[in-house]
Design a protein around this motif. Structure first.
Motif, PDB file in Angstrom:
ATOM      1  N   ILE A  51     -95.263 -15.302  66.096  1.00 39.15           N
ATOM      2  CA  ILE A  51     -95.047 -16.274  65.026  1.00 39.15           C
ATOM      3  C   ILE A  51     -93.707 -15.954  64.378  1.00 39.15           C
ATOM      4  O   ILE A  51     -93.459 -14.818  63.962  1.00 39.15           O
ATOM      5  N   PRO A  52     -92.809 -16.939  64.289  1.00 43.48           N
ATOM      6  CA  PRO A  52     -91.476 -16.664  63.740  1.00 43.48           C
ATOM      7  C   PRO A  52     -91.502 -16.453  62.226  1.00 43.48           C
ATOM      8  O   PRO A  52     -92.442 -16.883  61.544  1.00 43.48           O
ATOM      9  N   LYS A  53     -90.477 -15.819  61.723  1.00 43.68           N
ATOM     10  CA  LYS A  53     -90.334 -15.568  60.291  1.00 43.68           C
ATOM     11  C   LYS A  53     -89.116 -16.323  59.765  1.00 43.68           C
ATOM     12  O   LYS A  53     -88.058 -16.326  60.411  1.00 43.68           O
ATOM     13  N   PRO A  54     -89.216 -16.954  58.609  1.00 40.32           N
ATOM     14  CA  PRO A  54     -88.059 -17.681  58.070  1.00 40.32           C
ATOM     15  C   PRO A  54     -87.040 -16.732  57.454  1.00 40.32           C
ATOM     16  O   PRO A  54     -87.397 -15.785  56.751  1.00 40.32           O
ATOM     17  N   GLY A  55     -85.765 -17.003  57.741  1.00 42.10           N
ATOM     18  CA  GLY A  55     -84.691 -16.247  57.129  1.00 42.10           C
ATOM     19  C   GLY A  55     -84.118 -17.015  55.953  1.00 42.10           C
ATOM     20  O   GLY A  55     -84.686 -18.023  55.508  1.00 42.10           O
ATOM     21  N   PRO A  56     -82.974 -16.596  55.426  1.00 41.41           N
ATOM     22  CA  PRO A  56     -82.354 -17.316  54.309  1.00 41.41           C
ATOM     23  C   PRO A  56     -82.092 -18.783  54.659  1.00 41.41           C
ATOM     24  O   PRO A  56     -81.560 -19.084  55.729  1.00 41.41           O
ATOM     25  N   GLY A  57     -82.508 -19.674  53.768  1.00 37.59           N
ATOM     26  CA  GLY A  57     -82.288 -21.099  53.994  1.00 37.59           C
ATOM     27  C   GLY A  57     -83.178 -21.719  55.039  1.00 37.59           C
ATOM     28  O   GLY A  57     -82.956 -22.861  55.443  1.00 37.59           O
ATOM     29  N   GLU A  58     -84.216 -20.997  55.495  1.00 37.78           N
ATOM     30  CA  GLU A  58     -85.105 -21.497  56.537  1.00 37.78           C
ATOM     31  C   GLU A  58     -86.520 -21.699  56.011  1.00 37.78           C
ATOM     32  O   GLU A  58     -86.910 -21.116  55.002  1.00 37.78           O
ATOM     33  N   VAL A  59     -87.274 -22.512  56.750  1.00 34.13           N
ATOM     34  CA  VAL A  59     -88.636 -22.859  56.345  1.00 34.13           C
ATOM     35  C   VAL A  59     -89.577 -22.639  57.527  1.00 34.13           C
ATOM     36  O   VAL A  59     -89.286 -23.064  58.647  1.00 34.13           O
ATOM     37  N   LEU A  60     -90.710 -21.983  57.274  1.00 32.39           N
ATOM     38  CA  LEU A  60     -91.761 -21.843  58.274  1.00 32.39           C
ATOM     39  C   LEU A  60     -92.757 -22.985  58.064  1.00 32.39           C
ATOM     40  O   LEU A  60     -93.306 -23.150  56.968  1.00 32.39           O
ATOM     41  N   ILE A  61     -92.981 -23.777  59.111  1.00 34.61           N
ATOM     42  CA  ILE A  61     -93.863 -24.943  59.034  1.00 34.61           C
ATOM     43  C   ILE A  61     -95.044 -24.743  59.985  1.00 34.61           C
ATOM     44  O   ILE A  61     -94.865 -24.354  61.138  1.00 34.61           O
TER      45      ILE A  61
END
Length: 400
Positions: A51-61
């Motif tokens: 499962i990916p992790k959101p970085g700066p300026g990113e969104v986990l959907i």
């Protein structure tokens, strides 16, 4: 939250054709802008991914629904030599799927919700653009993010949404809040998954084609999701006659529901004669090539333009095809006509305008003719190579 998720991943072999030359934006063994000249022996497997992790300026959907696009089919479809059909930007392996909607689970630092101009809180229902434009190159600065020089595409060269979770930059995320008065529950997410393909049609006929004036005639060649979405958009814009050319009876019937006034079966009727007959000899202001068969379809469009009394026709080419169109310059010159290409959907307010149109009565849900699970993705990608009775097959991930 589990640290693993299941995903539909496309693998293929990097095996360039003899005439292929590595371009400035290609990456040896990983990515090319000429997919059909490089990738061979495609295969789609369901496998576990982190499962990916959101970085700066990113969104986990958390993905709730994701439609199968014709490009997904063509990336997974080999020709007689084993090369994929899709001619554009591709980088494998990659999780497929880009027509999606879902719920924000987590946001990285600085990720802003455009609907509120505040940081995401989580729980927001959203959809997203498929094209990941950089915002810094010359095309982006000029207002053409569809043609970004550093373009990435969800489900093409970066991991897509045939998975339970996806991370995307906040700049491409759009709220589905306006749709909530008309759609509830899973219908909201099904409608949200149709924003992307509808935006492709909007970009083609409104942004690139220049739209029409109320009372103009239009001809849509191809009753796939983009062609049918164009019927709805152009009828809403005031077209006098929306003429759909489509041989498959199920799609022809759906076209009438989506806004077409007339349907031509080009395999049983004379396309040129029927268009001229329906339009009293004037032809159409706008023609959309959405079949992917330009060598067959364009000469017929050109003949209508030549014989029609009306001038200033625009032909918009939206379907992707590795083929040369047989264009007669004299027809374009004498009839004051033009051909334009349309790629993607980003920029010029396309997504929010489509969402607002859907929120105020442009119902796109009839496009979804079948709903499947993630496990059924590989077999349905094969089915769609030849079976045109279905229009939009949508993967539901709400129970994954």
């Amino acid at each position: 939250m589990s640290q693993k998720m299941r995903a539909a991943v496309l693998y293929a072999d990097w095996d360039p054709k003899p005439d292929f030359k590595l371009g400035a934006k290609d990456i040896e063994g990983r990515q090319t802008y000429l997919g059909s000249k490089v990738w061979r022996n495609p295969r789609v497997v369901i496998e576990e991914r982190d499962i990916p992790k959101p970085g700066p300026g990113e969104v986990l959907i958390e993905v709730k629904a994701c439609g199968i696009c014709g490009s997904d089919v063509h990336m997974a479809q080999p020709d007689e030599q084993g090369y994929i059909w899709y001619p554009g930007l591709t980088g494998f392996p990659a999780v497929l799927g880009h027509e999606f909607s879902g719920v924000v689970v987590e946001a990285g630092p600085g990720a802003i919700n455009k609907a509120t101009n505040r940081p995401f809180k989580g729980g927001e229902e959203v959809c997203a653009e498929e094209m990941l434009w950089c915002g810094r190159c010359q095309p982006c600065a000029d207002g053409y993010p569809n043609h970004c020089e550093r373009l990435d595409e969800i489900g093409f060269n970066v991991d897509g949404a045939f998975a339970k979770y996806i991370v995307v930059p906040d700049r491409v995320v759009w709220s589905l809040e306006p749709l909530k008065e008309r759609y509830q529950g899973m219908e909201l997410f099904l409608a949200g998954s149709l924003v992307e393909p509808t935006s492709v049609a909007y970009n083609a006929v409104i942004q690139r084609g220049g739209g029409i004036k109320p009372g103009d005639n239009v001809v849509i060649c191809g009753g796939g999701p983009v062609g049918l979405a164009a019927c709805a958009i152009l009828k809403r814009q005031g077209a006098a006659r929306v003429i759909l050319s489509e041989p498959e009876p199920a799609r022809a019937e759906l076209g009438l529901k989506m806004g077409a006034d007339y349907v031509i079966n080009p395999l049983k009727e004379d396309f040129v004669h029927r268009v001229l007959e329906i339009t009293d000899g004037y032809g159409a202001k706008l023609y959309l090539e959405a079949t992917g068969l330009p060598t067959v379809v364009y000469p017929q469009i050109e003949q209508v333009i030549w014989e029609a009394r009306g001038l200033n026709a625009t032909v918009v080419v939206v379907a992707r095809a590795d083929a040369k169109m047989p264009v007669t310059g004299e027809v374009l010159q004498v009839r004051r006509a033009q051909i334009v290409g349309a790629q993607g959907h980003s920029g010029e307010g396309t997504f929010p305008r489509v969402i607002q149109s859907m929120a105020t009565g442009m119902n796109m849900l009839p496009l979804i003719t079948k709903q499947i699970t993630l496990d059924e993705v590989p077999e349905n990608l094969v089915t769609l190579r030849t079976d045109r009775k279905e229009c939009k097959i949508t993967v539901r991930l709400d129970k994954e």
